[in-house]
Design an enzyme around this catalytic site. Structure first.
Site, short mmCIF file in Angstrom:
data_model
loop_
_atom_site.label_atom_id
_atom_site.label_comp_id
_atom_site.label_asym_id
_atom_site.label_seq_id
_atom_site.Cartn_x
_atom_site.Cartn_y
_atom_site.Cartn_z
N LYS A 146 -17.93 -1.75 5.37
CA LYS A 146 -17.81 -2.30 4.31
C LYS A 146 -19.65 -2.79 4.46
O LYS A 146 -20.20 -2.81 2.80
CB LYS A 146 -18.16 -3.65 4.73
CG LYS A 146 -17.14 -4.84 4.14
CD LYS A 146 -16.69 -6.41 4.24
CE LYS A 146 -16.60 -7.05 3.39
NZ LYS A 146 -16.34 -8.73 3.93
N PHE A 148 -12.14 -8.40 13.33
CA PHE A 148 -10.89 -8.79 12.56
C PHE A 148 -10.69 -7.62 11.42
O PHE A 148 -11.23 -6.93 10.89
CB PHE A 148 -11.11 -10.06 11.63
CG PHE A 148 -10.33 -10.36 10.58
CD1 PHE A 148 -9.27 -10.67 11.52
CD2 PHE A 148 -10.09 -10.32 9.56
CE1 PHE A 148 -7.75 -11.41 10.35
CE2 PHE A 148 -9.15 -10.84 8.71
CZ PHE A 148 -7.46 -10.85 8.96
N GLN A 149 -9.13 -7.43 11.71
CA GLN A 149 -8.39 -6.00 10.51
C GLN A 149 -9.76 -4.22 11.21
O GLN A 149 -9.69 -3.88 10.33
CB GLN A 149 -8.43 -5.78 9.11
CG GLN A 149 -7.82 -6.98 8.98
CD GLN A 149 -7.70 -7.69 7.34
OE1 GLN A 149 -8.18 -7.61 6.51
NE2 GLN A 149 -6.49 -7.89 6.70
N GLU A 190 0.63 -1.00 -0.04
CA GLU A 190 -0.21 -0.18 -0.57
C GLU A 190 0.35 1.08 -0.15
O GLU A 190 0.16 2.40 -0.39
CB GLU A 190 -1.05 0.02 1.32
CG GLU A 190 -2.22 -1.23 0.49
CD GLU A 190 -1.84 -1.94 1.77
OE1 GLU A 190 -0.75 -2.66 1.55
OE2 GLU A 190 -2.41 -3.50 1.75
N MET A 197 23.87 9.96 3.04
CA MET A 197 23.52 11.28 3.88
C MET A 197 24.12 11.15 5.09
O MET A 197 24.73 12.00 6.33
CB MET A 197 21.84 11.66 3.77
CG MET A 197 21.57 12.97 4.38
SD MET A 197 22.54 14.24 3.56
CE MET A 197 21.98 14.93 2.23
C1 LIG Z 1 11.73 6.45 6.08
C2 LIG Z 1 12.95 7.08 6.25
N1 LIG Z 1 14.13 5.95 7.51
C3 LIG Z 1 15.81 7.18 7.04
C4 LIG Z 1 15.78 8.01 6.97
C5 LIG Z 1 16.72 8.90 7.78
N2 LIG Z 1 17.96 8.66 6.18
C6 LIG Z 1 17.81 10.19 5.79
S1 LIG Z 1 18.60 10.37 4.06
C7 LIG Z 1 19.32 8.91 4.68
C8 LIG Z 1 20.10 7.66 4.37
C9 LIG Z 1 19.66 7.44 2.34
O1 LIG Z 1 20.66 6.62 2.01
P1 LIG Z 1 20.54 5.77 1.07
O2 LIG Z 1 18.80 5.75 0.25
O3 LIG Z 1 21.76 5.35 0.31
O4 LIG Z 1 21.30 7.24 -0.20
P2 LIG Z 1 22.12 8.35 0.11
O5 LIG Z 1 22.67 9.01 0.73
O6 LIG Z 1 23.11 7.48 0.43
O7 LIG Z 1 21.88 8.76 -1.82
C10 LIG Z 1 18.58 8.29 6.12
C11 LIG Z 1 19.04 6.73 7.16
C12 LIG Z 1 14.93 8.13 6.01
N3 LIG Z 1 15.03 10.08 5.31
N4 LIG Z 1 13.56 8.07 5.30
#
Ligand SMILES: Cc1ncc(C[n+]2csc(CCOP(=O)(O)OP(=O)(O)O)c2C)c(N)n1
Ligand SMILES: [Mg+2]
Lengths: 590, 197
Positions: free
Chosen positions: A189, A139-140, A77, A502
């Site tokens: 439903k 349920f659900q 989803e 990042m």
């Molecule tokens: C759902 C979610 N979990 C954690 C984060 C924190 N977060 C921001 S950027 C990042 C790293 C992303 O890594 P990647 O997808 O390999 O991209 P890159 O920065 O290496 O280009 C994380 C863990 C987020 N923004 N969203």
């Protein structure tokens, strides 16, 4: 002027206009059918969704309207709702998704929140247990209204079939008017099974809801006199310009005023990137000049943006010297973050032309030159290194640069979240509006792949290119299977640095290189894609890059291009947390 | 940045914390109370009292909410309340701008009234009313500001208060301009209007 900038105004209305009310006479139908008819009457032709127990009557009715309603069966989803967001962003129409009760609905939450933060118009229809079972832990059964209350613009639980037409009409009206946002309609439903006399009327007004505030002529005058007297005015462009279909009105304002323009990440298509007054991106990883000179301008003209902390840096040292004019449709945004001198409430579609009329034609060549001077420093210290690295390792910047060379800005760029997102927002060439799709306010990893799919479904004639990291790709990688089913030609550029890049960058800069849990042992992505039925190629060296890009762009179906990226490739410039925008740094400090 | 503390509290509380009465008028919809309280919870604004009731206008609900907080925060909360789709209007008022009352009920043992005339004196002094007298207990009512009902509470506590309850605040504005009533005249009676086909 770019002709593609003119087509947007018709987009919003297209969905409204081409739908004649159907059927023209009252008919006796089930609630489930009433949902389908209402969707058709709102001009919907695409639904992203996933079936399950509580929404089965609706899915059954859907089969009767498959000539009018195309349904895309995602693999999760979350994939459905991000696809609906991508679709909504590029088309300007309301994105629609459908899911079952309980886990189906809770799987939508991230996307609903994302749409709320980024003002994306969505209508999400969720199944709910029969009204008699509400509150019994059936349920659900999940309290979807309760859960989604803080993250929706509006929501409603339908328990009787006869409520369906009027509530659907309100749902669409609320989702797309004023500041757009997500609406959840939870349908018990029994309401789907029950019968009603169906007749559809679109909603035109709700007395408790004023989507378009009244425009103050006094404030218009005050704003224009500030602008006319300004020596160093500066425009901040936000997504409000796109949401208001006011790109042309904005361009007129920009060109008559002669004022330089910086943009927020979601406002990146408000002005063509190669426009001479386009200064660049604001905020944490924005452009050097765009940030520094925020603290030197004398009048700040914020257009449809909300002063996110990623844009402002330390508020106590943000544009304190400037008078601030804020053009905004959402009254609650005025003075929320920054104290405004002249608020200009209203739809920018209308306020901008009124303001343009009142201002003098000016050019601020000298002031714009200040930006251009600083741009040179950024080019030397950052951009040159990103585009033409002197090391063997490939950089994200150069991949985007090479792709720009080929697309010349004539593609829709979608991103996930992370370093690659910042590189893409900084460097992607964009000539047309609604051609940059990214998760701004929520920063949702996993958004990219499904959003790119939705974008391609919405704009099949456009080349849609996704930049995604190796981390985020794996958050919704199952959508490769959906893409294989629709064969939507999404071009996936996986920028693989084997890290949650990042986060790793922050660890490097602010946590003494302690790389806590950011290394990823990744699968063979090309094989994975192949398993899903999607062609792919991996590039590990510079000489292979250009040909591989060309092959990807020329391929008629979906395609995965994986590029191995240098691990310690960092995004600069950067406004460190807690710093002022004028303290933006160009490189790692010793 | 781990080592540097970041000042995220930007709403500088220039005038210090004060008591404000927020009033919101809305359509009568299920869940609206929840929607409104979420706004306070999210911004960590404590609600001192909350009263919900039908208003003078049929089908329109009135929320009266008392908070003690900074003006800037209260203004933002009010904006967020008014932004809710089903809310017609929201206002905030300082203590000087409203006439307000709370009602309090006190249940004391009737014995306490019989043994001396202290309780009776107290009731007279506060202009409180006796609502009901039973052999075991007497119920007293006082309407007034919170300080007044509190004072009576403190005094009656000495005589073994059996039960005490206080309502939320209700208030009307001192201003002679009826902003909301006029607004409602302007926007009409139809809750939702639909297009004709
Ligand atoms: C759902 C979610 N979990 C954690 C984060 C924190 N977060 C921001 S950027 C990042 C790293 C992303 O890594 P990647 O997808 O390999 O991209 P890159 O920065 O290496 O280009 C994380 C863990 C987020 N923004 N969203
Ligand atoms: Mg990565």
């Amino acid at each position: 002027m770019n002709p593609v900038f003119h087509n947007s105004a018709t987009m919003k209305t297209k969905q409204d206009k081409n739908a004649k009310i159907y059927p023209s006479e009252k008919v006796r139908v089930t609630g489930a059918e009433a949902i389908m008819l209402s969707l058709i009457n709102e001009g919907v032709d695409t639904i992203f969704g996933y079936p399950g127990g509580a929404i089965m009557p609706a899915y059954d009715a859907l089969m009767n309207y498959s000539d009018k309603l195309k349904h895309i069966l995602t693999r999760h989803e979350q994939g459905a709702i991000h696809a609906a967001e991508g679709y909504a962003r590029v088309t300007g129409r309301v994105g629609v998704c459908m899911a079952t009760s309980g886990p189906g609905a809770t799987n939508l939450i991230t996307g609903i929140t994302n749409a709320m933060m980024d003002s994306t118009p969505l209508v999400c229809i969720t199944g709910q247990v029969a009204a008699g079972l509400l509150g019994t832990d059936a349920f659900q059964e999940t309290d979807v209204i309760g859960i989604t209350m803080p993250v929706t613009k509006w929501n409603f639980l339908i328990t009787k079939p006869e409520e369906i037409p009027s509530i659907m009409a309100q749902a669409f009206y609320i989702a797309k008017t004023g500041r757009p946002g997500p609406v959840v309609i939870d349908v018990a439903k029994n309401a789907q099974f029950g019968m009603l006399d169906y007749e559809y009327h679109k909603c035109k007004k709700m007395r408790s809801y004023a989507p378009e505030p009244r425009i103050s002529l006094d404030n218009l005058k005050a704003a224009s006199s500030l602008i006319n007297k300004a020596k160093r005015p500066y425009i901040l462009a936000g997504q409000g310009i796109l949401l208001g279909n006011a790109e042309q009105e904005f361009l007129d304002f920009v060109e008559k005023s002669g004022v330089p323009v910086g943009w927020t990440i979601l406002g990146s298509c408000a002005l063509p990137k190669d426009h001479p007054q386009n200064i660049g991106m604001l905020g944490m990883h924005g452009n050097y000049s765009a940030n520094i000179l925020t603290n030197e301008c004398d009048v700040l003209i914020a257009v449809g943006m909300r002063f996110d902390d990623r844009v402002t840096g330390d508020l106590n040292r943000y544009a304190k010297q400037a008078k601030i004019i804020h053009l905004e449709i959402d009254k609650a945004e005025i003075n929320k973050i920054v104290k405004v001198d002249v608020p200009l409430l209203g739809d920018v579609k209308y306020t901008l032309p009124l303001l343009t009329k009142l201002i003098e034609k000016r050019s601020h060549a000298k002031w714009i030159n200040r930006f251009k001077e600083l741009d040179k420093i950024e080019y030397e210290k950052v951009i040159k290194r990103d585009f033409f690295p002197d090391k063997p390792g490939l950089t994200m910047g150069e991949v985007i640069h090479r792709i720009n060379e080929k697309t010349q800005g004539d593609a829709i760029i979608v991103t996930d979240v992370g370093q690659h997102q910042m590189f893409a927002s900084r460097y992607a060439k964009l000539n047309s509006t609604r051609s940059f799709v990214t998760s701004g306010g929520l920063g949702t990893m996993g958004f990219g792949l499904p959003a790119a799919h939705g974008a391609k479904i919405g704009k099949p004639e456009k080349q849609v290119i996704l930049f995604v990291g190796d981390g985020g790709f794996q958050m919704t990688i199952q959508e490769l299977s959906t893409i294989n089913q629709t064969r939507a030609a999404v071009k996936i550029v996986l920028l693989n640095n084997k890290y949650l890049g990042m986060v790793r960058q922050w660890q490097q800069l602010f946590f003494d290189k302690r790389y806590s849990e950011t290394y990823l042992l990744n699968p063979d992505f090309i094989k994975v894609a192949e398993g899903f039925g999607i062609k792919g190629k991996k590039v590990i060296e510079r000489p292979m890059l250009d040909a591989a890009i060309q092959e990807m762009l020329d391929y008629e179906g979906p395609y995965l291009l994986e590029v191995s990226i240098e691990k310690e490739d960092n995004v600069f410039p950067m406004v460190p947390t807690g710093a002022s925008v004028s303290e933006i740094i160009l490189e790692q400090q010793k | 940045m781990a080592k540097k503390t970041i000042n995220i509290e930007n709403g500088n509380c220039t005038g210090g914390k004060k008591t404000y009465t927020i009033s919101a008028f809305s359509e009568n919809h299920i869940g609206l109370l929840n929607r409104i309280t979420i706004i306070f919870t999210r911004r960590q604004v404590n609600i001192d009292s909350l009263t919900v009731s039908g208003s003078a206008l049929p089908g329109i609900h009135k929320f009266t909410i008392v908070v003690h907080d900074c003006l800037e925060k209260v203004q933002k909360v009010v904006e967020q309340i008014e932004k809710l789709v089903e809310v017609l209007k929201a206002f905030y008022h300082t203590e000087e701008e409203v006439i307000h009352q709370e009602i309090a009920l006190y249940k004391v043992p009737t014995k306490a009234l019989l043994v001396s005339n202290k309780v009776e004196e107290t009731i007279r002094k506060h202009s409180a009313r006796i609502l009901e007298v039973r052999p075991e207990y007497t119920v007293i009512e006082l309407t007034g500001h919170k300080e007044e009902t509190q004072e009576l509470f403190d005094e009656l506590s000495k005589y073994g208060l059996l039960q005490f309850t206080r309502s939320g605040r209700i208030a009307v504005t001192r201003s002679s301009k009826e902003v909301f009533t006029n607004y409602m005249k302007e926007i009409g009676k139809e809750t939702v209007e639909y297009e004709k086909n």
